[in-house]
Design a protein around this motif. Structure first.
Motif, PDB file in Angstrom:
ATOM      1  N   SER A   1       0.743  -1.633   0.060  1.00  0.00           N
ATOM      2  CA  SER A   1      -0.408   0.230   0.132  1.00  0.00           C
ATOM      3  C   SER A   1       0.633   1.473   0.130  1.00  0.00           C
TER       4      SER A   1
ATOM      5  N   LEU B   1       1.000   4.235  -3.566  1.00  0.00           N
ATOM      6  CA  LEU B   1       0.429   5.201  -2.354  1.00  0.00           C
ATOM      7  C   LEU B   1       1.293   5.666  -2.731  1.00  0.00           C
TER       8      LEU B   1
ATOM      9  N   ARG C   1       0.999   6.394  -7.126  1.00  0.00           N
ATOM     10  CA  ARG C   1       0.148   7.189  -7.200  1.00  0.00           C
ATOM     11  C   ARG C   1       0.118   8.952  -7.255  1.00  0.00           C
TER      12      ARG C   1
ATOM     13  N   VAL D   1      -4.923   9.885  -2.264  1.00  0.00           N
ATOM     14  CA  VAL D   1      -5.615   8.544  -0.918  1.00  0.00           C
ATOM     15  C   VAL D   1      -6.670   7.171  -2.427  1.00  0.00           C
TER      16      VAL D   1
ATOM     17  N   THR E   1      -5.575   5.999  -5.176  1.00  0.00           N
ATOM     18  CA  THR E   1      -4.738   3.752  -3.830  1.00  0.00           C
ATOM     19  C   THR E   1      -6.120   3.047  -3.194  1.00  0.00           C
TER      20      THR E   1
ATOM     21  N   LEU F   1      -5.408   3.437   4.889  1.00  0.00           N
ATOM     22  CA  LEU F   1      -3.589   4.045   4.510  1.00  0.00           C
ATOM     23  C   LEU F   1      -3.035   4.702   5.006  1.00  0.00           C
TER      24      LEU F   1
ATOM     25  N   PHE G   1       0.063   6.884   5.284  1.00  0.00           N
ATOM     26  CA  PHE G   1      -0.642   8.632   5.009  1.00  0.00           C
ATOM     27  C   PHE G   1       0.323   9.085   6.242  1.00  0.00           C
TER      28      PHE G   1
END
Length: 234
Positions: free
Chosen positions: A66, A70, A73, A129, A132, A143, A147
């Protein structure tokens, strides 16, 4: 009105990993003069992306897949803006000030760096976000750890960026408004706002017209802040 899916940037060939993003950033940087405002931000973003990639490899992030998704992206948003300008199209409003003022003689390197960070965090991160979550089939809450780690990395590097790019004491005596201008923007507040915006966009995913209206207003607001950050200091 555009649907929310239409502003979700899909992974493009060559942008499938953090290493691929780093390679693209290096190529871009080699093609611009060092004093170019976009080149200034690109150097900063390259350093940040390399550090995030290193942390992913070391297992610093809660979930490797993830975190990498992230990061990719997120980068695609900036790279899409670069590609739009290169093709003669208008980039998102949040990026326009940086591209418009990239060669202005009265704008300092630190202003370019912070204007780029403002666009990328204030607008792109929230959409990344959502991108993702759609890619991985998860909720934003899944996430949050990634983050926060991205935000912590940026915060840790911000002080170094300011030290590297801040004009010397003699110049600051002449351009005192610069210190006031740069002190008015906060990375911590920007990242908090980005998380809130991501949650709002995700909550509006079944209401595409409202989602697009919110995104457009977010884009315009972040662009306005960017213009303020790029106020010529001399």
């Amino acid at each position: 009105m555009a649907q929310i899916e239409q502003f979700a940037v899909r992974s493009r060939p060559g942008h499938t990993s953090v290493d691929a993003v780093v390679a693209r950033l290096r190529v871009l940087g080699s093609g611009w003069p060092p004093s170019d405002g976009v080149a200034v931000f690109n150097r900063v973003y390259l350093a940040v992306t390399e550090e995030i990639g290193r942390q992913i490899d070391l297992g610093v992030f809660p979930a490797r897949q993830s975190a990498a998704t992230l990061d990719v992206r997120f980068a695609e948003r900036y790279l899409a803006a670069v590609d739009a300008v290169a093709a003669g199209r208008r980039p998102p409003a949040c990026w326009r000030p940086l591209f418009q003022y990239r060669c202005h003689p009265g704008v300092r390197p630190l202003q370019y760096a912070l204007a780029g960070i403002n666009a990328h965090i204030g607008h792109d991160l929230a959409l990344a976000v959502v991108d993702t979550c759609r890619t991985l089939g998860c909720e934003p809450a899944a996430l949050e750890g990634d983050f926060d780690q991205v935000g912590d990395t940026l915060t840790a590097m911000e002080e170094r960026i300011r030290e590297d790019l801040m004009p010397g004491p003699d110049l600051l005596q002449i351009a005192d408004p610069l210190t006031h201008l740069l002190g008015s923007w906060s990375l911590d507040r920007a990242r908090d706002a980005a998380w809130s915006s991501a949650r709002v966009l995700w909550g509006l995913r079944e209401l595409p017209e409202l989602a697009e209206e919110f995104r457009e207003r977010l884009d315009a607001g972040v662009g306005l802040v960017g213009r303020c950050l790029l106020t010529p200091a001399r």
